[in-house]
Design a protein around this motif. Structure first.
Motif, PDB file in Angstrom:
ATOM      1  N   GLU A  70       1.048  -0.976   0.016  1.00  0.00           N
ATOM      2  CA  GLU A  70      -0.089   0.192   0.164  1.00  0.00           C
ATOM      3  C   GLU A  70       1.006   1.253  -0.054  1.00  0.00           C
ATOM      4  OE1 GLU A  70      -3.208   2.255   2.553  1.00  0.00           O
ATOM      5  OE2 GLU A  70      -2.264   0.299   3.520  1.00  0.00           O
ATOM      6  N   PHE A  71       0.756   2.242  -0.824  1.00  0.00           N
ATOM      7  CA  PHE A  71       1.454   3.518  -0.807  1.00  0.00           C
ATOM      8  C   PHE A  71       1.066   3.876   0.585  1.00  0.00           C
ATOM      9  CE2 PHE A  71       2.224   7.402  -2.722  1.00  0.00           C
ATOM     10  CZ  PHE A  71       3.106   7.749  -2.822  1.00  0.00           C
ATOM     11  N   LEU A  72       2.069   4.861   0.676  1.00  0.00           N
ATOM     12  CA  LEU A  72       1.545   5.625   2.314  1.00  0.00           C
ATOM     13  C   LEU A  72       2.090   7.457   1.963  1.00  0.00           C
ATOM     14  CD1 LEU A  72       2.727   3.852   5.219  1.00  0.00           C
ATOM     15  CD2 LEU A  72       0.395   4.020   3.477  1.00  0.00           C
ATOM     16  N   GLY A  73       3.095   7.680   1.249  1.00  0.00           N
ATOM     17  CA  GLY A  73       3.368   8.354   0.548  1.00  0.00           C
ATOM     18  C   GLY A  73       4.885   8.788   0.495  1.00  0.00           C
ATOM     19  N   SER A  74       5.045  10.522   0.712  1.00  0.00           N
ATOM     20  CA  SER A  74       6.135  10.250  -0.218  1.00  0.00           C
ATOM     21  C   SER A  74       6.977  11.723   0.578  1.00  0.00           C
ATOM     22  CB  SER A  74       7.270  10.482  -1.743  1.00  0.00           C
ATOM     23  OG  SER A  74       5.766  11.483  -2.309  1.00  0.00           O
ATOM     24  N   GLU A  75       7.893  12.138  -0.072  1.00  0.00           N
ATOM     25  CA  GLU A  75       9.227  13.440   0.685  1.00  0.00           C
ATOM     26  C   GLU A  75       9.789  14.340  -0.722  1.00  0.00           C
ATOM     27  OE1 GLU A  75      10.693  17.482   0.924  1.00  0.00           O
ATOM     28  OE2 GLU A  75      11.250  15.262   1.996  1.00  0.00           O
ATOM     29  N   ALA A  76       9.616  13.974  -1.759  1.00  0.00           N
ATOM     30  CA  ALA A  76      11.472  13.865  -2.407  1.00  0.00           C
ATOM     31  C   ALA A  76      10.946  14.600  -3.505  1.00  0.00           C
ATOM     32  CB  ALA A  76      11.200  12.137  -2.787  1.00  0.00           C
ATOM     33  N   SER A  77      12.307  15.384  -3.902  1.00  0.00           N
ATOM     34  CA  SER A  77      11.787  16.399  -5.174  1.00  0.00           C
ATOM     35  C   SER A  77      12.151  15.445  -6.542  1.00  0.00           C
ATOM     36  CB  SER A  77      13.523  17.533  -5.129  1.00  0.00           C
ATOM     37  OG  SER A  77      14.278  17.069  -5.156  1.00  0.00           O
ATOM     38  N   PHE A  78      12.886  13.973  -6.389  1.00  0.00           N
ATOM     39  CA  PHE A  78      13.076  13.655  -7.451  1.00  0.00           C
ATOM     40  C   PHE A  78      12.057  12.205  -7.523  1.00  0.00           C
ATOM     41  CE2 PHE A  78      17.445  14.705  -6.516  1.00  0.00           C
ATOM     42  CZ  PHE A  78      18.236  15.144  -7.033  1.00  0.00           C
ATOM     43  N   GLU A  79      11.889  11.519  -8.920  1.00  0.00           N
ATOM     44  CA  GLU A  79      11.330  10.601  -9.052  1.00  0.00           C
ATOM     45  C   GLU A  79      11.670   9.774  -9.013  1.00  0.00           C
ATOM     46  OE1 GLU A  79       7.663   9.826 -12.817  1.00  0.00           O
ATOM     47  OE2 GLU A  79       9.755  10.111 -13.699  1.00  0.00           O
ATOM     48  N   ASN A  80      10.930   8.477  -7.787  1.00  0.00           N
ATOM     49  CA  ASN A  80      11.348   7.387  -7.350  1.00  0.00           C
ATOM     50  C   ASN A  80      10.195   6.291  -7.507  1.00  0.00           C
ATOM     51  OD1 ASN A  80      13.679   8.315  -6.052  1.00  0.00           O
ATOM     52  ND2 ASN A  80      12.090   8.995  -4.709  1.00  0.00           N
ATOM     53  N   PHE A  90       4.918   1.649  -8.201  1.00  0.00           N
ATOM     54  CA  PHE A  90       4.123   3.077  -7.838  1.00  0.00           C
ATOM     55  C   PHE A  90       5.220   3.780  -7.812  1.00  0.00           C
ATOM     56  CE2 PHE A  90       2.247   0.213  -3.567  1.00  0.00           C
ATOM     57  CZ  PHE A  90       1.492   0.114  -3.853  1.00  0.00           C
ATOM     58  N   ASN A  91       4.698   4.961  -8.156  1.00  0.00           N
ATOM     59  CA  ASN A  91       6.038   6.775  -8.298  1.00  0.00           C
ATOM     60  C   ASN A  91       5.543   7.126  -7.828  1.00  0.00           C
ATOM     61  OD1 ASN A  91       6.378   8.758 -10.104  1.00  0.00           O
ATOM     62  ND2 ASN A  91       6.746   7.302 -11.595  1.00  0.00           N
ATOM     63  N   ASN A  92       6.295   8.155  -6.877  1.00  0.00           N
ATOM     64  CA  ASN A  92       6.140   9.171  -5.729  1.00  0.00           C
ATOM     65  C   ASN A  92       6.153  10.046  -6.738  1.00  0.00           C
ATOM     66  OD1 ASN A  92       8.485   9.607  -7.141  1.00  0.00           O
ATOM     67  ND2 ASN A  92       9.166  10.830  -5.361  1.00  0.00           N
ATOM     68  N   LYS A  93       5.659  10.414  -8.424  1.00  0.00           N
ATOM     69  CA  LYS A  93       5.430  11.428  -7.933  1.00  0.00           C
ATOM     70  C   LYS A  93       3.176  11.004  -9.060  1.00  0.00           C
ATOM     71  CE  LYS A  93       8.651  13.892  -7.742  1.00  0.00           C
ATOM     72  NZ  LYS A  93       9.215  15.116  -6.406  1.00  0.00           N
ATOM     73  N   GLN A  94       3.267   9.724  -8.726  1.00  0.00           N
ATOM     74  CA  GLN A  94       1.841   9.729  -9.433  1.00  0.00           C
ATOM     75  C   GLN A  94       0.802   9.387  -8.399  1.00  0.00           C
ATOM     76  OE1 GLN A  94       2.493   8.103 -13.287  1.00  0.00           O
ATOM     77  NE2 GLN A  94       4.210   9.490 -14.166  1.00  0.00           N
ATOM     78  N   SER A  95       1.565   8.287  -8.086  1.00  0.00           N
ATOM     79  CA  SER A  95       0.753   7.417  -7.015  1.00  0.00           C
ATOM     80  C   SER A  95      -0.222   7.720  -6.289  1.00  0.00           C
ATOM     81  CB  SER A  95       1.334   6.334  -6.602  1.00  0.00           C
ATOM     82  OG  SER A  95       2.163   5.099  -7.431  1.00  0.00           O
ATOM     83  N   GLN A  96      -1.366   7.941  -5.517  1.00  0.00           N
ATOM     84  CA  GLN A  96      -2.175   7.740  -4.523  1.00  0.00           C
ATOM     85  C   GLN A  96      -1.995   7.736  -3.118  1.00  0.00           C
ATOM     86  OE1 GLN A  96      -3.125  11.366  -4.957  1.00  0.00           O
ATOM     87  NE2 GLN A  96      -2.382  11.144  -7.216  1.00  0.00           N
ATOM     88  N   ALA A  97      -2.392   7.788  -1.960  1.00  0.00           N
ATOM     89  CA  ALA A  97      -2.236   7.542  -1.304  1.00  0.00           C
ATOM     90  C   ALA A  97      -3.643   6.027  -0.673  1.00  0.00           C
ATOM     91  CB  ALA A  97      -2.111   7.913   0.234  1.00  0.00           C
ATOM     92  N   GLY A  98      -3.267   4.847  -0.215  1.00  0.00           N
ATOM     93  CA  GLY A  98      -4.278   3.983  -0.701  1.00  0.00           C
ATOM     94  C   GLY A  98      -3.945   3.251  -1.904  1.00  0.00           C
ATOM     95  N   GLN A  99      -2.867   3.468  -2.777  1.00  0.00           N
ATOM     96  CA  GLN A  99      -3.254   2.369  -4.317  1.00  0.00           C
ATOM     97  C   GLN A  99      -2.383   1.219  -3.618  1.00  0.00           C
ATOM     98  OE1 GLN A  99      -1.507   4.686  -7.135  1.00  0.00           O
ATOM     99  NE2 GLN A  99      -0.839   2.334  -8.111  1.00  0.00           N
ATOM    100  N   GLN A 100      -3.295   0.624  -4.185  1.00  0.00           N
ATOM    101  CA  GLN A 100      -2.549  -0.826  -3.903  1.00  0.00           C
ATOM    102  C   GLN A 100      -1.589  -1.657  -4.809  1.00  0.00           C
ATOM    103  OE1 GLN A 100      -5.388  -3.054  -1.577  1.00  0.00           O
ATOM    104  NE2 GLN A 100      -5.118  -2.091   0.480  1.00  0.00           N
ATOM    105  N   ILE A 101      -1.003  -2.987  -4.586  1.00  0.00           N
ATOM    106  CA  ILE A 101      -0.132  -4.318  -5.343  1.00  0.00           C
ATOM    107  C   ILE A 101      -0.258  -5.321  -4.890  1.00  0.00           C
ATOM    108  CG2 ILE A 101       1.670  -4.424  -6.405  1.00  0.00           C
ATOM    109  CD1 ILE A 101       2.790  -1.878  -6.613  1.00  0.00           C
ATOM    110  N   ILE A 102      -1.112  -6.334  -5.464  1.00  0.00           N
ATOM    111  CA  ILE A 102      -0.811  -7.744  -4.906  1.00  0.00           C
ATOM    112  C   ILE A 102      -0.033  -8.635  -5.334  1.00  0.00           C
ATOM    113  CG2 ILE A 102      -2.516  -9.138  -4.499  1.00  0.00           C
ATOM    114  CD1 ILE A 102      -3.960  -6.912  -3.275  1.00  0.00           C
ATOM    115  N   ASP A 103       1.035  -9.334  -4.575  1.00  0.00           N
ATOM    116  CA  ASP A 103       1.135  -9.847  -4.785  1.00  0.00           C
ATOM    117  C   ASP A 103       1.442 -11.592  -4.673  1.00  0.00           C
ATOM    118  OD1 ASP A 103       3.756 -10.667  -6.759  1.00  0.00           O
ATOM    119  OD2 ASP A 103       5.256  -9.617  -6.150  1.00  0.00           O
TER     120      ASP A 103
END
Length: 204
Positions: A70-80, A90-103
């Motif tokens: 689950e994507f929770l958040g970020s604080e970065a100037s670079f794209e990770n 997940f992309n720290n510039k595009q993903s939203q809090a709560g977005q999920q990946i199942i594996d």
């Protein structure tokens, strides 16, 4: 009669164990314990400065598990970018809090994820610690911290040329659940019970 009771008890025990949950589905291997620094401030604020974490550790599956990232958040100037082996990300510039990946992952293996930063990629199983040596300043790493039963926080430090050690360039949570074990349907259970009963009568 005693042998019949014993056989039925074994049957009941085996069925109960097939449906019971197993604790400790994931474990941290290696690393050093520390706390998050005062400049750790990802969006969402779920992880806070002072949280006890493991730097340089890696996550391993102790059972066959299903995984939810689950994507929770970020604080970065670079794209990770966070990547799993099946191509989800997940992309720290595009993903939203709560977005999920199942594996999923098999017992005894490293969880198959990595972080791609502008300078390098760090994969679980090859996490390189807190990077407090000059030669490591441009190498990314991540922390791990308990987030509940069978859940861990994962926080990236992208080391994008600045020595900030904030580990908030991307923060997510992974939760494991045990892969279900097939349980006999009621009709099958009844047949097994009848078979055991017939076997006990033949021996008496």
């Amino acid at each position: 009669m005693k042998s019949m009771k014993k056989a039925l008890s074994v049957l009941a025990l085996s069925l109960a164990s097939a449906t019971s949950a197993t604790a400790g589905l994931l474990s941290i291997e290696g690393g050093q314990v520390g706390t998050l620094p005062g400049n750790h401030n990802p969006s969402g604020g779920i992880t806070q400065p002072g949280l006890q974490v493991t730097y340089g550790g890696n996550l391993k599956a102790n059972s066959n598990v299903n995984l939810t990232y689950e994507f929770l958040g970020s604080e970065a100037s670079f794209e990770n970018i966070f990547l799993t082996i099946n191509g989800q990300s997940f992309n720290n510039k595009q993903s939203q809090a709560g977005q999920q990946i199942i594996d999923s992952m098999l017992q005894g293996n490293w969880l198959n994820f990595s972080f791609k930063t502008p300078h390098a990629t760090v994969a679980n199983g090859n996490n390189n610690g807190r990077n407090n040596l000059k030669g490591d300043l441009l190498k990314p790493s991540f922390f791990l911290a308990a987030a509940g039963e069978n859940s861990f926080y994962i926080g990236l430090n992208d080391d994008g040329g600045a020595i900030d050690y904030d580990f908030d360039d991307m923060v997510l949570k992974v939760t494991a659940t045990k892969t279900p074990t097939p349980v006999p349907v009621p009709g099958t259970v009844a047949l097994i019970g009848l078979g055991l009963l017939a076997l006990c009568k033949r021996r008496s």
